[in-house]
Scaffold this active site. Structure first.
Site, PDB file in Angstrom:
ATOM      1  N   LYS A 173       0.858  -1.187   0.000  1.00 51.00           N
ATOM      2  CA  LYS A 173       0.000   0.000   0.000  1.00 51.00           C
ATOM      3  C   LYS A 173       0.896   1.240   0.000  1.00 51.00           C
ATOM      4  CE  LYS A 173      -4.421   0.820   2.345  1.00 51.00           C
ATOM      5  NZ  LYS A 173      -5.127   0.621   3.619  1.00 51.00           N
TER       6      LYS A 173
HETATM    7  O1  G3P Z   1      -8.769   1.432   4.558  1.00 51.40           O
HETATM    8  C1  G3P Z   1      -8.768   2.797   4.877  1.00 51.40           C
HETATM    9  C2  G3P Z   1      -9.682   3.036   6.002  1.00 51.40           C
HETATM   10  O2  G3P Z   1      -9.223   2.297   7.092  1.00 51.40           O
HETATM   11  C3  G3P Z   1      -9.877   4.407   6.485  1.00 51.40           C
HETATM   12  O3  G3P Z   1     -11.024   4.360   7.258  1.00 51.40           O
HETATM   13  O4  G3P Z   1     -12.626   5.097   8.932  1.00 51.40           O
HETATM   14  O5  G3P Z   1     -10.192   5.664   9.179  1.00 51.40           O
HETATM   15  O6  G3P Z   1     -11.574   6.773   7.439  1.00 51.40           O
HETATM   16  P1  G3P Z   1     -11.383   5.545   8.257  1.00 51.40           P
END
Ligand code: G3P
Length: 218
Positions: A85
């Site tokens: 990633k």
């Molecule tokens: O995979 C990316 C994701 O984990 C981000 O999620 O909820 O931290 O915006 P969030």
């Protein structure tokens, strides 16, 4: 649509994998930090790869392309399931291009615009990760971005897979499915919300009570 679990919690990964609910896992530095510093990251990535039969995204944690490529090489050696990633920066796309040319799969993360998604595909990304919830957080429309990327990739027959990320609730998942995202990554809490329905619970309660009233063994 492929479902990935967005966590580094090995207990949750095993639970979902054993139920046959997930096709892979995505992690990021914040998710790694959540499960604590008691483990060597490489050991945890290996354990995750052995628990799930599919891609496992492991993120680089430097900002320069050479450093990302070097970390990408080390991460890719851990297991064949590892996908590297990288962030959607110029350095990230340079690293994406170099790693992809070596046959290493790359997930380009932190995507917030259709032109970013187009450039990531140019750089050979296997997956592009638009962050739906974070766009909604700033009064944007994360799902509109997914639809735009879908149209662009279809217009030009681009085979980079759209990995809808930052999914916060079941409606995000419904919209991602309807828009034709290739994959969705969701935290464990949202995964189990997807299977809940009050009419299922009510129906099951009725079946169990009626069976009990029959007074027979199966
Ligand atoms: O995979 C990316 C994701 O984990 C981000 O999620 O909820 O931290 O915006 P969030």
């Amino acid at each position: 649509m492929k479902i990935f679990l967005d966590t580094a919690d090995i207990t949750e990964i095993r639970r979902a994998a054993e139920a046959g609910l997930i096709d892979g896992v995505t992690t990021n530095p914040s998710l790694m930090a959540k499960v604590g510093a008691t483990r060597e990251p490489a050991d945890l990535f290996l354990e995750i790869c052995e628990a799930v039969d599919g891609p496992v995204s492991a993120e680089v944690v430097v900002l320069d392309a050479e450093g990302m490529i070097e970390q990408g090489h080390r991460l890719a050696k851990i297991h064949d399931n590892i996908v590297i990633k990288v962030p959607l920066t110029e350095a990230g796309l340079r690293a994406c291009s170099a790693l992809t040319n070596e046959g290493i799969r790359v997930n380009v993360t932190l995507c917030f615009s259709p032109t970013q998604a187009h450039l990531a595909a140019k750089a050979g990304a296997t997956y592009i990760s638009p962050f739906i919830g974070r766009i909604d957080d700033v009064a944007g429309d994360g799902m509109e971005l997914v639809g735009q990327i879908r149209q662009i990739y279809d217009n030009y027959e681009i085979d980079t897979e759209i990995l809808a990320a930052s999914i916060r609730h079941p409606q995000h998942m419904v919209q991602a499915l309807l828009l034709g995202a290739d994959c969705g990554t969701l935290p464990p809490k949202v995964l189990y919300q997807l299977l809940e329905h009050p009419l299922t619970d009510k129906g099951l309660e009725g079946f169990m009570a009626d069976w009990k009233s029959l007074g027979r063994e199966l």
